[in-house]
Write an enzyme that holds these catalytic residues in place. Sequence first.
Site, PDB file in Angstrom:
ATOM      1  N   GLU A 189      -5.039  -8.318  -0.360  1.00  0.00           N
ATOM      2  CA  GLU A 189      -5.835  -8.168   0.873  1.00  0.00           C
ATOM      3  C   GLU A 189      -7.269  -7.840   0.531  1.00  0.00           C
ATOM      4  O   GLU A 189      -7.532  -7.023  -0.353  1.00  0.00           O
ATOM      5  CB  GLU A 189      -5.333  -7.003   1.753  1.00  0.00           C
ATOM      6  N   GLU A 245       0.823  -1.227   0.000  1.00  0.00           N
ATOM      7  CA  GLU A 245       0.000   0.000   0.000  1.00  0.00           C
ATOM      8  C   GLU A 245       0.846   1.260   0.000  1.00  0.00           C
ATOM      9  O   GLU A 245       0.873   2.028   0.976  1.00  0.00           O
ATOM     10  CB  GLU A 245      -0.959   0.002   1.185  1.00  0.00           C
TER      11      GLU A 245
HETATM   12  C1  BGC Z   1      -3.187  -2.817   5.572  1.00  0.00           C
HETATM   13  C2  BGC Z   1      -3.283  -3.726   6.767  1.00  0.00           C
HETATM   14  C3  BGC Z   1      -4.443  -3.281   7.626  1.00  0.00           C
HETATM   15  C4  BGC Z   1      -5.717  -3.486   6.826  1.00  0.00           C
HETATM   16  C5  BGC Z   1      -7.005  -3.158   7.565  1.00  0.00           C
HETATM   17  C6  BGC Z   1      -4.507  -2.465   4.957  1.00  0.00           C
HETATM   18  O1  BGC Z   1      -4.524  -1.104   4.732  1.00  0.00           O
HETATM   19  O2  BGC Z   1      -2.288  -3.289   4.624  1.00  0.00           O
HETATM   20  O3  BGC Z   1      -2.057  -3.720   7.437  1.00  0.00           O
HETATM   21  O4  BGC Z   1      -4.492  -3.892   8.856  1.00  0.00           O
HETATM   22  O5  BGC Z   1      -5.667  -2.697   5.673  1.00  0.00           O
HETATM   23  O6  BGC Z   1      -7.100  -1.819   7.877  1.00  0.00           O
END
Ligand code: BGC
Length: 485
Positions: free
Chosen positions: A391, A192
């Site tokens: 993610e 990110e």
């Molecule tokens: C990040 C994680 C974070 C998740 C939830 C992403 O922005 O890579 O480290 O915990 O979102 O907020």
Amino acid sequence: MSNYFDSRDFVKLAGNHVQSGKKMPGATLPTFPEQFLWGVATAAYQIEGSPDADGKGKSIWDTYAHIPGKMKNGDTGDVAIDHYRRYKEDVAIMKEMGVNAYRFSISWPRIFPNGVGKPNQKGVDFYSRLVDELLKAGIEPFGTLYHWDLPQALQDKGGWQSRDTAQAFADYASLIAEQLGDRVKHFFTLNELQNFVDMGHRGTEIKVQGKDVRIELAPGLQLSTAQVNQVSHHAVLAHGLAVQSMRAIRPDLLLGPADVLFTGVPIIDTPANVRAAEIATKKYNERFLDVMLTGKYSDSYLQAAGQDAPKFTEADLKAIGSPLDFVGVNIYIPKSYVEASEDAKGFREVPTSLTHPKMGSPWHSFSPEVLYWGPRLMNSLWKPKAIYITENGCAAGDVLTTEGRVLDTDRVMYMRAVMLNLHRAISEAVPVKGNFVWSAFDNLEWTGGFGTRFGLVHVDFKTQKRTPKLSAAWFKEASQRNGIV
Ligand code: BGC
């Protein structure tokens, strides 16, 4: 190893269940391509703890989390979920959950306590043991080189404001390629970029229920636009130089970023709105994915930035645009819904209504269609060879019942909805190869502390007891049937 699953949550695979995308008799639910990866993700500072173990140096998060008032309830990653010491148990749980790929991050200051100089072999050995354990469990390791925990020693020398940090990152990356690249075939460079650059160096304002809320990450600086643009440039440069340095050591590695995709989602699927969404998505990612995937800053960015544009060379652009094997993107929410517009910008943002449904974090609107539009628009804009969703996931108000279960029906609903949308993209030939749920385990949600739980596995932060949630049982069933259940 004990069975972590509650038998009420999970139907053991029997004769009428079959693996790898073949449907159960009578089932009509969508299935995924044969090699599709059902992954989960974590990040070092959020889970490992042991901040000084075996010669580790301090990261900017070790510093920042101890500044009074920065972290909710004063929480820190000092212990987190103690994964550094419990990694074997954690791998065993993931195996039992039907995980076939695991995205973990490597803590740069474990490897280089001072950011540069002499590597710390004990730090490397930890990840080496983790990788061996994963391979033994039949789980494909995917390493992320940078999930926001810059060595404090480098921050003291200017951090991402300094071009030297990009070179130091490339040197660290080549050491990892050399030491782990015999067993880890896929690496993500930085996680990110847009978020750690902006939230870490000037804070980002987001709208929550119509109100502006500021989100900050370490190191918590307040820089000017020109300085932030230079930080952005050093971040994409770090990515490019790392790709080059890793390839020089091991040409067979498969490399890409794990960026966040800022997506414009067409509010209604019409050709004009889809075009508007493409224009918006390119614009939202102009300092990051767009330059990484085209090897140039767009004219519109440079013109709009004017005096504040970053300083760069042609050689920088060549490195930044290094060919990639895949693009990894974290996708949770649209940047905005958009519609067509006649003005010069080419799109208009449609604000979400105050009653738009939400998941457990204040910023998290429930907009699962972004898992369709994000990959589809990436494909039409940049035509990457392959895409990983590095993610997605959600926080939920998880409660451990007196029977010791966590019935996170909202997370199950969320995952089913996002996977259906992802499936739609794949069925339109968008090359999505796998999905990594954030997160395997409850963990430290940065400044949000431990109260915001994203895991498929519940963690009691006092006793460190792990309990798979209902969503873990959903994940297991879905991954074993390679379909949406
Ligand atoms: C990040 C994680 C974070 C998740 C939830 C992403 O922005 O890579 O480290 O915990 O979102 O907020």
